[in-house]
Each structure stands twice: as C-alpha cells, then as structure tokens.
Write a protein that holds these residues in place. Sequence first.
Motif, PDB file in Angstrom:
ATOM      1  N   ILE A  19     -52.534  54.774 -54.201  1.00 48.00           N
ATOM      2  CA  ILE A  19     -53.840  55.366 -53.918  1.00 48.00           C
ATOM      3  C   ILE A  19     -54.077  56.506 -54.888  1.00 48.00           C
ATOM      4  CG2 ILE A  19     -55.246  56.557 -52.174  1.00 48.00           C
ATOM      5  CD1 ILE A  19     -53.742  55.155 -50.033  1.00 48.00           C
ATOM      6  N   ALA A  20     -55.289  56.551 -55.463  1.00 50.37           N
ATOM      7  CA  ALA A  20     -55.613  57.620 -56.412  1.00 50.37           C
ATOM      8  C   ALA A  20     -56.930  58.283 -56.037  1.00 50.37           C
ATOM      9  CB  ALA A  20     -55.705  57.067 -57.820  1.00 50.37           C
ATOM     10  N   LEU A  21     -56.971  59.595 -56.265  1.00 46.02           N
ATOM     11  CA  LEU A  21     -58.215  60.357 -56.115  1.00 46.02           C
ATOM     12  C   LEU A  21     -58.757  60.596 -57.514  1.00 46.02           C
ATOM     13  CD1 LEU A  21     -60.214  62.263 -54.504  1.00 46.02           C
ATOM     14  CD2 LEU A  21     -58.570  64.091 -54.954  1.00 46.02           C
ATOM     15  N   GLY A  22     -60.045  60.310 -57.711  1.00 45.54           N
ATOM     16  CA  GLY A  22     -60.656  60.535 -59.021  1.00 45.54           C
ATOM     17  C   GLY A  22     -61.757  61.561 -58.921  1.00 45.54           C
ATOM     18  N   LEU A  23     -61.766  62.505 -59.879  1.00 43.51           N
ATOM     19  CA  LEU A  23     -62.766  63.577 -59.880  1.00 43.51           C
ATOM     20  C   LEU A  23     -63.543  63.544 -61.187  1.00 43.51           C
ATOM     21  CD1 LEU A  23     -60.497  66.444 -58.498  1.00 43.51           C
ATOM     22  CD2 LEU A  23     -62.066  65.007 -57.224  1.00 43.51           C
ATOM     23  N   GLU A  24     -64.877  63.488 -61.082  1.00 43.13           N
ATOM     24  CA  GLU A  24     -65.717  63.365 -62.269  1.00 43.13           C
ATOM     25  C   GLU A  24     -66.795  64.436 -62.273  1.00 43.13           C
ATOM     26  OE1 GLU A  24     -66.577  61.938 -65.119  1.00 43.13           O
ATOM     27  OE2 GLU A  24     -68.658  62.597 -65.029  1.00 43.13           O
ATOM     28  N   LEU A  30     -71.533  65.171 -59.909  1.00 43.95           N
ATOM     29  CA  LEU A  30     -70.193  65.521 -59.459  1.00 43.95           C
ATOM     30  C   LEU A  30     -69.741  64.414 -58.527  1.00 43.95           C
ATOM     31  CD1 LEU A  30     -67.839  67.544 -59.134  1.00 43.95           C
ATOM     32  CD2 LEU A  30     -69.068  68.469 -57.166  1.00 43.95           C
ATOM     33  N   GLY A  31     -68.631  63.746 -58.867  1.00 46.66           N
ATOM     34  CA  GLY A  31     -68.198  62.618 -58.063  1.00 46.66           C
ATOM     35  C   GLY A  31     -66.744  62.718 -57.675  1.00 46.66           C
ATOM     36  N   ALA A  32     -66.423  62.229 -56.461  1.00 44.52           N
ATOM     37  CA  ALA A  32     -65.033  62.117 -56.027  1.00 44.52           C
ATOM     38  C   ALA A  32     -64.885  60.748 -55.393  1.00 44.52           C
ATOM     39  CB  ALA A  32     -64.684  63.209 -55.025  1.00 44.52           C
ATOM     40  N   GLY A  33     -63.823  60.037 -55.758  1.00 42.49           N
ATOM     41  CA  GLY A  33     -63.625  58.707 -55.202  1.00 42.49           C
ATOM     42  C   GLY A  33     -62.161  58.434 -54.974  1.00 42.49           C
ATOM     43  N   VAL A  34     -61.895  57.563 -53.975  1.00 41.10           N
ATOM     44  CA  VAL A  34     -60.510  57.186 -53.685  1.00 41.10           C
ATOM     45  C   VAL A  34     -60.384  55.681 -53.845  1.00 41.10           C
ATOM     46  CG1 VAL A  34     -58.663  57.211 -51.974  1.00 41.10           C
ATOM     47  CG2 VAL A  34     -60.331  59.074 -52.027  1.00 41.10           C
ATOM     48  N   ASP A 325     -72.452  57.896 -63.429  1.00 40.69           N
ATOM     49  CA  ASP A 325     -71.171  58.606 -63.365  1.00 40.69           C
ATOM     50  C   ASP A 325     -70.672  58.758 -61.932  1.00 40.69           C
ATOM     51  OD1 ASP A 325     -71.831  61.024 -66.030  1.00 40.69           O
ATOM     52  OD2 ASP A 325     -71.302  58.891 -66.061  1.00 40.69           O
ATOM     53  N   ASN A 326     -69.391  58.462 -61.719  1.00 41.34           N
ATOM     54  CA  ASN A 326     -68.848  58.560 -60.370  1.00 41.34           C
ATOM     55  C   ASN A 326     -67.359  58.857 -60.432  1.00 41.34           C
ATOM     56  OD1 ASN A 326     -67.281  55.781 -60.244  1.00 41.34           O
ATOM     57  ND2 ASN A 326     -69.267  55.387 -61.159  1.00 41.34           N
ATOM     58  N   GLY A 327     -66.777  59.259 -59.306  1.00 44.23           N
ATOM     59  CA  GLY A 327     -65.362  59.619 -59.276  1.00 44.23           C
ATOM     60  C   GLY A 327     -64.460  58.402 -59.192  1.00 44.23           C
ATOM     61  N   ILE A 328     -64.965  57.308 -58.624  1.00 43.18           N
ATOM     62  CA  ILE A 328     -64.115  56.133 -58.411  1.00 43.18           C
ATOM     63  C   ILE A 328     -63.692  55.502 -59.730  1.00 43.18           C
ATOM     64  CG2 ILE A 328     -65.863  54.295 -58.180  1.00 43.18           C
ATOM     65  CD1 ILE A 328     -62.965  54.849 -55.771  1.00 43.18           C
ATOM     66  N   MET A 329     -64.529  55.579 -60.748  1.00 40.49           N
ATOM     67  CA  MET A 329     -64.163  54.980 -62.035  1.00 40.49           C
ATOM     68  C   MET A 329     -63.037  55.776 -62.690  1.00 40.49           C
ATOM     69  SD  MET A 329     -67.388  56.056 -64.380  1.00 40.49           S
ATOM     70  CE  MET A 329     -67.453  57.618 -65.228  1.00 40.49           C
ATOM     71  N   ILE A 330     -63.024  57.076 -62.427  1.00 46.84           N
ATOM     72  CA  ILE A 330     -61.957  57.925 -62.948  1.00 46.84           C
ATOM     73  C   ILE A 330     -60.658  57.590 -62.212  1.00 46.84           C
ATOM     74  CG2 ILE A 330     -61.203  60.312 -63.312  1.00 46.84           C
ATOM     75  CD1 ILE A 330     -63.622  59.457 -65.031  1.00 46.84           C
TER      76      ILE A 330
END
Lengths: 368, 96
Positions: A19-24, A30-34, A325-330
Amino acid sequence: MPGKIRKRSPLKLPDKPYIALGLEGSANKLGAGVIKHAPNGSTTVLSNVRHTYITPPGEGFLPRDTAQHHRQWAMSVIKDAIEKAGISMHDIDCICYTKGPGMGAPLTSVALVARTLSLLYNKPLVGVNHCVGHIEMGRQITGAQNPVVLYVSGGNTQVIAYSQQCYRIFGETLDIAVGNCLDRFARVINLPNDPSPGYNIEQEAKKGTRLLPLPYTTKGMDVSLSGILTSTEAYTMDKRFRSDGRADDGDKDIITPQDLCFSLQETVFAMLVEITERAMAHIGSKEVLIVGGVGCNERLQEMMGVMAQERGGQVFATDERFCIDNGIMIAQAGLLSYRMGFQTPITKSTCTQRQVFRTDQVHVAWRA
Amino acid sequence: MTDVDHSSWHKVTVRVPFASAKHASIAKQVIEVDKELQPQVVVRTIDVEGEELVATFTTLTIRLARLASNAFLENVDLVVRTIQEFGEDAERRPAL
C-alpha cells in the motif's frame, strides 16, 4: 517494432499486499491518494482526494499563493484520503511525493509534509516524476499495452514513447504548454477558472461558429504555441471583436470569444494530433494514450480518435479523476519504483523545478 | 565563503519549543533538506537544543533577514501542524 519480442517483466508479483500513499502538489491541485498492489497482481485505488486552488476570473495562480493553499489544505486532504481508504497510516509501505517538475514553492510545501510523515511513522520516502506518474496511471487505468503517449497539461506538452526502460520524449513544445496557452487565453476573455479554465474554453468552443486563421506551428516533431496565443489575443483587439458575442443589427462579420475558443482549440489540437501521428508512424504503434489535464478535453479525444482510426489504431484516455493532477498517480508510479528497490533518502528528498527533471531521466526499472 | 566578513551582517535567532526532543529533531531533519535560495547572502544554521529547535540566519541585508526567517517560520508551522495532526496516531502503534 516494440512489443514483438515478449520480454519478461522485471516486476515480480508482490509477496504481500503493498500500500502506498501518494502526495501531489506541483501546480494548483493538491492531491492525496492511496493505492494497493495485491499478491494476485491486481491494482486497486483505495482513495483519491483532491482540492484545487481556484483563482478569480482573469487571474492565474502564482507560486506563493499556491504554496499557501497547499499548506492550508494538506492536513485535511491527507486525513480524508487515509480515512476513505479505510486504513491506518501504519499500514502503508511508502510515502510517495512529487519530486518535480512543477512550481518550486508548492512542490516543497508538499515535500515538507511527506518528510514529516516519513519520520513520524518511520516509512520510506519515494520521490516521483510527475510526468511518469501521469503515464503510469494512464497505463494502469486504460490497460494500453505500449502506446504513444500524448502528455498534455498546463505545465507540460510532450509526445512520449517507451523504449528500453526509459520514457523517451519524441516531441514536445518549444515554448509553452498547450494547457498554459488555453488557460492564458481564458484569462484574456475573463472566463471563470472554476472548475478549470480549460473546461470552460471547451464549453465556449462548442458555441463557436467561425474558424479564424491562426498560425499553424508544428516544427518537425515539436510544436510552438506562444505565437498562436499572441495571435488569438490579437483578435480580441480586432475591430470585429464583440466581447459580449452579439452582433449589432445584422452585422455578420463579427468575431466572438466563442469563435476564438473554437479556432484556438481546433488549431492547437490539430497540431498535437499531427505530432502524435508522426511518432506513431515512426515507431509503428497503433495505440495512443492521452494523459494530463488537457486530456479531459473531449474534442481533443475526438480528433485523436479520427486520426487513430484512419491508421487502424485506437485512443485511450482517462476521466477527470485521473487525467487532472492527482495523488493516486504519484502513489502508483512511486509504488512501482519502490517494489523495484527504489527509495529516496530524506537528505535527498528535495524538489526539482520544471525543465530540469525531465521525463526521460527516470530509470523505468519496473518495465522490461 | 570563509573570506567573507560577517561581522557587519544582520543576525536573527529563532527558538521554537517542541513537546519533545524527538519532535524538535524531526523538524530539523525535515526543514534542513532544502538549501537556502541565496546561500551567499543568507547563512542558515539549524540545531536542536534540548526540546528547542534553534535556527540562526546571518544575512547581508535586513530584507533578507525578514525573508529567510519568515520562510523558515512558515515551514515550521507546516511541520508543527503535521505533527499535531498525526503525531498521536504515529505513537499509538509501534513501527514494525
């Protein structure tokens, strides 16, 4: 021909769920995704939360204010992402953040939070290239095998193809990005920035009835966009221009903002389709993957679709959850890196502004 | 750098108390990663003394002293808020 020789992927099936947390935060989103990679090889989006810094009509977003927005919203966006994913921060394997390219101050604000979380929870950091994030998420969502990638956003315009563990840039903008061109024109005609200037230009363009001549500036495999922007802006000074879009008493020879939106889109999108087609012809590919915020534009998808069909190929695109732009891609690109043994030590977890951290500088270890 | 005479430069010292030495150390490690934008005219040191984060800015002009210390405090604020939001949860379960 790419893909003829089936090489074994260096990325093995995970031995346990990762599992990874991504911050963009490289621009105004401003995006955060898991994300989760399961032992059976599947990838699941557990959460994808985003907050956008929207400026008043006629104004763009500046680094200082954008960084302030990210600092203000970071806690709630990240908490939301963790809660929606139904996990605890202790469950994640790595914290991925956008290393670059992008705007310096906003990038650093997000990196500071990433570093703090990394030290608090004792989790490794993974610095991710923003462009590679877009590509990897596009590949994951659409399932495209080995497409020519058209990466178009407010900050980037590149035609990319994969070869030997590198995303090679075949063509790009020589000056400004296509999204930047559209956004800046939106400001000139005072379109609102909510939900995004590009979306509003797309809606206005649908009402345009007149195709005005604009310079068509492809330069081999590349494009140049700043001249087109200037020409489109010049039309607003033309005596035929009517900013309210209405003719005075049957005068037919008028130019409306809708006509300009339409003409601008048709011209720049045709140019992008051309340089994408060149890359496809060059490497013999039948797939096009459009990523980046401008990829949401349905007219661009339509025009690309016509070209691809003529070549017996197809277009892949994602919806606004993933192309903006989103956090999940990161998280996705970061987790792929991490599973291949890549990590960013905290002392090296700086951010690199645009132009300096290029898409082709990333070693794509997770592909054959 | 050693040839420059800093005796006529401006110096600002900022002391920020933390709940623990560990938190102060986290703040130091997080903030010191990014270099100063103009290292020739802004010399920064960051240390931990007990439970305090101590930063000094030796700058050529007063304007630079304001900019550097302001940026530093903005960063400290962000780190503090992150620790405030997640610190308790981080302590709750031991890192495996």
